[in-house]
Design a protein around this motif. Structure first.
Motif, PDB file in Angstrom:
ATOM      1  N   VAL A   1       0.869  -1.176   0.000  1.00 34.31           N
ATOM      2  CA  VAL A   1       0.000   0.000   0.000  1.00 34.31           C
ATOM      3  C   VAL A   1       0.907   1.228   0.000  1.00 34.31           C
ATOM      4  N   VAL A   2       0.601   2.154  -0.882  1.00 35.06           N
ATOM      5  CA  VAL A   2       1.301   3.434  -0.923  1.00 35.06           C
ATOM      6  C   VAL A   2       0.295   4.493  -0.489  1.00 35.06           C
ATOM      7  N   LEU A   3       0.549   5.107   0.656  1.00 37.79           N
ATOM      8  CA  LEU A   3      -0.325   6.167   1.165  1.00 37.79           C
ATOM      9  C   LEU A   3       0.078   7.490   0.539  1.00 37.79           C
ATOM     10  N   CYS A   4      -0.844   8.073  -0.189  1.00 38.35           N
ATOM     11  CA  CYS A   4      -0.621   9.386  -0.799  1.00 38.35           C
ATOM     12  C   CYS A   4      -1.946  10.144  -0.753  1.00 38.35           C
ATOM     13  N   ALA A   5      -2.528  10.181   0.435  1.00 36.68           N
ATOM     14  CA  ALA A   5      -3.867  10.736   0.629  1.00 36.68           C
ATOM     15  C   ALA A   5      -3.845  12.148   1.202  1.00 36.68           C
ATOM     16  N   GLY A   6      -2.744  12.865   1.059  1.00 36.09           N
ATOM     17  CA  GLY A   6      -2.672  14.240   1.540  1.00 36.09           C
ATOM     18  C   GLY A   6      -2.966  14.341   3.026  1.00 36.09           C
ATOM     19  N   LEU A   7      -3.902  15.200   3.369  1.00 41.48           N
ATOM     20  CA  LEU A   7      -4.255  15.406   4.779  1.00 41.48           C
ATOM     21  C   LEU A   7      -4.893  14.162   5.389  1.00 41.48           C
ATOM     22  N   GLY A   8      -5.424  13.262   4.562  1.00 41.24           N
ATOM     23  CA  GLY A   8      -6.032  12.031   5.052  1.00 41.24           C
ATOM     24  C   GLY A   8      -5.031  10.991   5.535  1.00 41.24           C
ATOM     25  N   ASN A   9      -3.753  11.173   5.220  1.00 35.65           N
ATOM     26  CA  ASN A   9      -2.742  10.204   5.666  1.00 35.65           C
ATOM     27  C   ASN A   9      -2.701  10.085   7.186  1.00 35.65           C
ATOM     28  N   ALA A  10      -2.780  11.213   7.875  1.00 32.79           N
ATOM     29  CA  ALA A  10      -2.681  11.201   9.337  1.00 32.79           C
ATOM     30  C   ALA A  10      -3.793  10.361   9.958  1.00 32.79           C
TER      31      ALA A  10
ATOM     32  N   PRO B   1       7.818  12.837 -10.536  1.00 33.55           N
ATOM     33  CA  PRO B   1       8.661  11.785 -11.146  1.00 33.55           C
ATOM     34  C   PRO B   1       9.649  11.159 -10.154  1.00 33.55           C
ATOM     35  N   ALA B   2      10.269  11.973  -9.312  1.00 27.53           N
ATOM     36  CA  ALA B   2      11.217  11.434  -8.328  1.00 27.53           C
ATOM     37  C   ALA B   2      10.489  10.604  -7.270  1.00 27.53           C
ATOM     38  N   THR B   3       9.302  11.051  -6.862  1.00 30.38           N
ATOM     39  CA  THR B   3       8.516  10.286  -5.888  1.00 30.38           C
ATOM     40  C   THR B   3       8.128   8.937  -6.468  1.00 30.38           C
ATOM     41  N   ALA B   4       7.665   8.926  -7.707  1.00 28.41           N
ATOM     42  CA  ALA B   4       7.295   7.660  -8.357  1.00 28.41           C
ATOM     43  C   ALA B   4       8.505   6.749  -8.453  1.00 28.41           C
ATOM     44  N   GLY B   5       9.660   7.289  -8.765  1.00 27.53           N
ATOM     45  CA  GLY B   5      10.884   6.496  -8.810  1.00 27.53           C
ATOM     46  C   GLY B   5      11.225   5.904  -7.461  1.00 27.53           C
ATOM     47  N   TRP B   6      11.035   6.663  -6.385  1.00 25.38           N
ATOM     48  CA  TRP B   6      11.311   6.151  -5.042  1.00 25.38           C
ATOM     49  C   TRP B   6      10.346   5.024  -4.696  1.00 25.38           C
TER      50      TRP B   6
ATOM     51  N   LEU C   1       7.046   2.722   6.208  1.00 25.06           N
ATOM     52  CA  LEU C   1       6.533   2.709   7.576  1.00 25.06           C
ATOM     53  C   LEU C   1       6.489   1.309   8.160  1.00 25.06           C
ATOM     54  N   ASP C   2       6.354   0.306   7.310  1.00 28.74           N
ATOM     55  CA  ASP C   2       6.229  -1.086   7.732  1.00 28.74           C
ATOM     56  C   ASP C   2       6.447  -1.925   6.478  1.00 28.74           C
ATOM     57  N   ASP C   3       6.538  -3.236   6.639  1.00 30.02           N
ATOM     58  CA  ASP C   3       6.665  -4.092   5.467  1.00 30.02           C
ATOM     59  C   ASP C   3       5.454  -3.894   4.566  1.00 30.02           C
ATOM     60  N   GLY C   4       5.702  -3.461   3.343  1.00 27.54           N
ATOM     61  CA  GLY C   4       4.618  -3.284   2.387  1.00 27.54           C
ATOM     62  C   GLY C   4       3.781  -2.036   2.576  1.00 27.54           C
ATOM     63  N   LEU C   5       4.226  -1.100   3.423  1.00 26.81           N
ATOM     64  CA  LEU C   5       3.471   0.144   3.652  1.00 26.81           C
ATOM     65  C   LEU C   5       4.394   1.339   3.458  1.00 26.81           C
ATOM     66  N   LEU C   6       4.126   2.095   2.401  1.00 20.92           N
ATOM     67  CA  LEU C   6       4.929   3.272   2.076  1.00 20.92           C
ATOM     68  C   LEU C   6       4.096   4.536   2.239  1.00 20.92           C
ATOM     69  N   LEU C   7       4.763   5.586   2.682  1.00 20.23           N
ATOM     70  CA  LEU C   7       4.148   6.910   2.755  1.00 20.23           C
ATOM     71  C   LEU C   7       4.839   7.778   1.718  1.00 20.23           C
ATOM     72  N   ALA C   8       4.066   8.366   0.830  1.00 25.43           N
ATOM     73  CA  ALA C   8       4.578   9.285  -0.192  1.00 25.43           C
ATOM     74  C   ALA C   8       3.657  10.495  -0.206  1.00 25.43           C
TER      75      ALA C   8
END
Length: 186
Positions: free
Chosen positions: A33-42, A180-185, A161-168
């Motif tokens: 899961v890649v979290l990219c939900a803006g203010l909803g991430n918190a 583009p750099a975020t997608a590459g990361w 943040l955890d195995d299989g959990l990314l925050l972008a």
């Protein structure tokens, strides 16, 4: 790959992967899961123990999409890419084969959650210092919205943040430039 639109109300670790509960009922399961939900991430991470708290604040942004007159459109190889001036970005959006160019002009940082018309006008004229070719450009669209700015941390927030959990997230003013750099990361 599965694309599905909807609100995620909770995120739960499973033995393998993650379970995302959806607002309208139903759930999705995924290994990553890649979290990219803006203010909803918190809100999605509030039940998780994180090494640093995820503090985000809303920042209002406004932008224009402009179309240059054909006589003002630069040759494809003359535009330097993104231009930043006094906190405002001018990003070329050349149209393949078209006689005119489109530009994005944006990146205002305003307190609060309501747009100030005078800030939008100042953006459109670069604070009264816009060149004539930019003033002649036709306004095609206007965008206004809240963006997430990290509090007390550098932007953007790119973390595993955890195995299989990314925050972008938390790009707040340079998301278009850093995509583009975020997608590459990721």
């Amino acid at each position: 790959m599965l694309f599905r639109s909807g609100w995620v109300t909770s995120l739960r670790r499973q033995r393998v992967g993650w379970r995302l509960q959806l607002a309208g009922g139903g759930a999705l399961e995924a290994e990553w899961v890649v979290l990219c939900a803006g203010l909803g991430n918190a809100a999605l991470l509030e039940d998780r123990a994180l090494p640093e708290p995820l503090a985000l604040e809303p920042v209002l942004g406004q932008a224009f999409e402009l179309e240059l007159d054909p006589a003002d459109s630069p040759a494809d190889d003359l535009w330097p890419g993104a231009v930043q001036w006094r906190g405002m970005n001018l990003i070329a959006r050349p149209s393949a084969g078209a006689a005119t160019w489109r530009l994005w002009l944006g990146a205002t940082l305003e307190p609060g959650q309501h747009a100030a018309p005078e800030a939008l006008q100042a953006l459109r004229t670069l604070g009264g210092e816009a060149p004539e070719w930019l003033l002649r450009a036709r306004q095609r669209r206007v965008w206004q919205g809240l963006r997430a700015r990290p509090v007390g941390q550098p932007a953007p927030l790119l973390r595993e943040l955890d195995d299989g959990l990314l925050l972008a997230g938390g790009h707040y003013r340079n998301g278009v430039l850093l995509a583009p750099a975020t997608a590459g990361w990721v």
